[in-house]
Design a protein around this motif. Structure first.
Motif, PDB file in Angstrom:
ATOM      1  N   LEU A  27     -21.320   4.372  -6.581  1.00 45.78           N
ATOM      2  CA  LEU A  27     -20.135   3.519  -6.452  1.00 45.78           C
ATOM      3  C   LEU A  27     -20.369   2.548  -5.479  1.00 45.78           C
ATOM      4  N   ALA A  28     -20.150   1.200  -5.762  1.00 46.20           N
ATOM      5  CA  ALA A  28     -20.225   0.150  -4.756  1.00 46.20           C
ATOM      6  C   ALA A  28     -19.552  -1.055  -5.175  1.00 46.20           C
ATOM      7  N   GLU A  29     -18.101  -0.858  -4.819  1.00 43.16           N
ATOM      8  CA  GLU A  29     -17.290  -1.879  -5.022  1.00 43.16           C
ATOM      9  C   GLU A  29     -15.950  -1.838  -4.460  1.00 43.16           C
ATOM     10  N   ASN A  30     -15.067  -2.798  -4.825  1.00 43.72           N
ATOM     11  CA  ASN A  30     -13.740  -3.042  -4.038  1.00 43.72           C
ATOM     12  C   ASN A  30     -12.719  -2.155  -4.880  1.00 43.72           C
ATOM     13  N   LEU A  31     -12.152  -1.036  -3.994  1.00 40.99           N
ATOM     14  CA  LEU A  31     -11.029  -0.354  -4.484  1.00 40.99           C
ATOM     15  C   LEU A  31      -9.774  -0.804  -3.904  1.00 40.99           C
ATOM     16  N   TYR A  32      -8.800  -0.274  -4.554  1.00 43.84           N
ATOM     17  CA  TYR A  32      -7.374  -0.955  -4.124  1.00 43.84           C
ATOM     18  C   TYR A  32      -6.955  -0.215  -2.394  1.00 43.84           C
ATOM     19  N   TYR A  33      -6.983   1.122  -2.389  1.00 39.58           N
ATOM     20  CA  TYR A  33      -6.759   1.538  -1.285  1.00 39.58           C
ATOM     21  C   TYR A  33      -8.041   1.738  -0.168  1.00 39.58           C
ATOM     22  N   SER A  34      -9.265   1.975  -0.653  1.00 39.20           N
ATOM     23  CA  SER A  34     -10.237   2.131   0.334  1.00 39.20           C
ATOM     24  C   SER A  34     -11.097   0.968   0.527  1.00 39.20           C
ATOM     25  N   GLY A  35     -10.371  -0.034  -0.102  1.00 40.28           N
ATOM     26  CA  GLY A  35     -11.197  -1.462   0.127  1.00 40.28           C
ATOM     27  C   GLY A  35     -12.593  -1.522  -0.344  1.00 40.28           C
ATOM     28  N   ASN A  36     -13.699  -2.081   0.238  1.00 42.53           N
ATOM     29  CA  ASN A  36     -14.999  -2.140  -0.130  1.00 42.53           C
ATOM     30  C   ASN A  36     -15.524  -0.862   0.073  1.00 42.53           C
TER      31      ASN A  36
ATOM     32  N   GLY B 105      -8.932  -2.863   2.064  1.00 46.21           N
ATOM     33  CA  GLY B 105      -8.013  -1.931   1.782  1.00 46.21           C
ATOM     34  C   GLY B 105      -6.833  -1.462   2.702  1.00 46.21           C
ATOM     35  N   ARG B 106      -6.210  -0.340   2.679  1.00 44.65           N
ATOM     36  CA  ARG B 106      -5.105   0.249   3.457  1.00 44.65           C
ATOM     37  C   ARG B 106      -5.644   0.659   4.624  1.00 44.65           C
ATOM     38  N   VAL B 107      -5.493  -0.300   5.749  1.00 44.19           N
ATOM     39  CA  VAL B 107      -6.046  -0.068   7.252  1.00 44.19           C
ATOM     40  C   VAL B 107      -4.758  -0.534   7.931  1.00 44.19           C
ATOM     41  N   THR B 108      -5.079  -0.055   9.312  1.00 45.42           N
ATOM     42  CA  THR B 108      -4.354  -0.761  10.462  1.00 45.42           C
ATOM     43  C   THR B 108      -5.224  -1.484  11.276  1.00 45.42           C
ATOM     44  N   GLY B 109      -6.613  -1.591  11.019  1.00 42.46           N
ATOM     45  CA  GLY B 109      -7.448  -2.228  11.950  1.00 42.46           C
ATOM     46  C   GLY B 109      -8.945  -1.784  11.469  1.00 42.46           C
ATOM     47  N   PRO B 110      -9.914  -2.691  11.973  1.00 42.13           N
ATOM     48  CA  PRO B 110     -11.194  -2.275  11.481  1.00 42.13           C
ATOM     49  C   PRO B 110     -11.716  -0.846  12.017  1.00 42.13           C
ATOM     50  N   HIS B 111     -12.348  -0.278  10.900  1.00 41.17           N
ATOM     51  CA  HIS B 111     -12.954   1.215  11.275  1.00 41.17           C
ATOM     52  C   HIS B 111     -13.750   1.556  10.117  1.00 41.17           C
ATOM     53  N   LEU B 112     -14.556   2.373  10.327  1.00 46.01           N
ATOM     54  CA  LEU B 112     -15.372   3.149   9.054  1.00 46.01           C
ATOM     55  C   LEU B 112     -14.597   4.466   8.592  1.00 46.01           C
ATOM     56  N   HIS B 113     -14.320   4.555   7.334  1.00 45.76           N
ATOM     57  CA  HIS B 113     -13.775   5.786   7.017  1.00 45.76           C
ATOM     58  C   HIS B 113     -14.690   6.660   6.197  1.00 45.76           C
ATOM     59  N   TRP B 114     -15.221   7.598   6.654  1.00 44.30           N
ATOM     60  CA  TRP B 114     -16.297   8.552   6.264  1.00 44.30           C
ATOM     61  C   TRP B 114     -15.999   9.923   5.690  1.00 44.30           C
TER      62      TRP B 114
ATOM     63  N   PHE C 177       0.999  -1.262   0.062  1.00 43.24           N
ATOM     64  CA  PHE C 177      -0.105   0.129   0.034  1.00 43.24           C
ATOM     65  C   PHE C 177       0.666   1.327  -0.161  1.00 43.24           C
ATOM     66  N   VAL C 178       2.025   1.152   0.160  1.00 41.06           N
ATOM     67  CA  VAL C 178       2.959   2.372  -0.065  1.00 41.06           C
ATOM     68  C   VAL C 178       4.065   2.097  -1.154  1.00 41.06           C
TER      69      VAL C 178
END
Ligand SMILES: [Zn+2]
Length: 301
Positions: A223-232, A273-282, A138-139
């Motif tokens: 848009l409703a799909e899997n993207l590289y950095y933002s995941g689903n 996607g690019r995360v350090t753990g489960p969370h919602l990115h809004w 991811f980097v």
């Protein structure tokens, strides 16, 4: 004032600072030619903020063109006959600090062009630098991953380039998780595995994988799909260039083209996607400007 409440107030001020907030100044207004009145929720703001703009004194059929920082921005009326016209000005989180103008143009009864503007001061947000360690891919993505990420970017841009000339929202925007009100990280300048990356353009809500995620407002899924950095990822169009984004979902419950109501379940919290753990990115985007989504919960369009 007691010492405790003073300390609390200082703590709040400092907390606000670290999130890039500035004390809100009062609204400004200006009376222009032929009785047209321009109003802005504030004359000074900071990177990653939004401003409410209003035009009053207009005739029902009168047409206006509005410009914010050299770009045309959409205007809307509550009803076609309403004398009040609204707009939202988004201040991108990387917009250079400085003096800008919200400019309005229209034609007088005799056809003569008229222009009137209100100045807006944009201050630098006070965003902390955050150093994180993520998976190497991811980097330093390989060429194939890089290509995928670039295609995702194009897709997102195409969505945001579309301004639906229709109010798709109803009433207030809400937070996308029930019972979770503390969201943070907006605007943080990011250093990933020692390399500077683009700033964090959304609000992160920590939550367990599987926690339901709700549409913050009614609209249409674009848009409703899997993207590289933002995941689903789910992106919802609320009309007039206003979009919300929900990223890193474990599951997506909607598809592109679906109309959604506010509070409809659109997926579940995850760590894709690019995360350090489960969370919602809004995320909240207004005419391409990346702004702090929590502000639209506090200030309604
Ligand atoms: Zn995030």
């Amino acid at each position: 004032m007691s010492r405790v409440s003073l300390l609390l107030m200082l703590a709040c001020l400092l907390a606000g600072r670290t999130q890039g907030k500035q004390p809100v100044q009062g609204a400004v207004k200006k009376t222009c030619d032929s009785g047209i009145i321009l109003k802005l929720s504030s004359a000074a703001t900071s990177q990653g903020s939004l401003l409410l703009a209003e035009i009053s004194g207009a005739k029902p059929s009168q047409e206006f063109t509005a410009e914010w920082d050299g770009r045309p921005i959409p205007l809307w009326r509550e009803t076609p006959a309403s004398p009040t016209i609204h707009a939202l000005l988004g201040v991108d989180l990387e917009k250079p600090a400085g003096r800008y103008e919200w400019k309005l143009s229209w034609s007088a009864a005799d056809g003569k062009p008229i222009a009137c503007s209100l100045p807006v001061t944009v201050r630098a947000g006070k965003f902390p630098i955050e150093r994180l360690t993520v998976e190497k891919q991811f980097v330093q993505p390989d060429p194939e991953q890089q290509k995928r990420a670039e295609e995702d970017q194009k897709k997102m841009k195409a969505s945001y380039d579309t301004v639906t000339p229709e109010v798709l929202w109803k009433g207030k925007f809400i937070r996308p998780l029930k019972g979770v009100t503390t969201g943070g990280n907006f605007g943080r300048r990011r250093v990933l595995n020692g390399e500077a990356r683009s700033p964090h353009a959304g609000v992160d809500f920590p939550a367990a994988t599987g926690t339901p995620v709700y549409a913050a407002q009614s609209g249409r899924v674009v848009l409703a799909e899997n993207l590289y950095y933002s995941g689903n990822t789910v992106v919802i169009d609320h009309g007039y260039g206003i979009y919300t984004l929900y990223a890193h979902l474990s599951e997506i419950a909607v598809k592109a083209g679906d109309p959604v109501e506010a509070s409809a379940e659109i997926g579940k919290v995850g760590a894709t996607g690019r995360v350090t753990g489960p969370h919602l990115h809004w995320g909240l985007t207004i005419d391409h400007a990346r702004v702090n989504a929590l502000q639209i919960v506090q200030r309604q369009p």
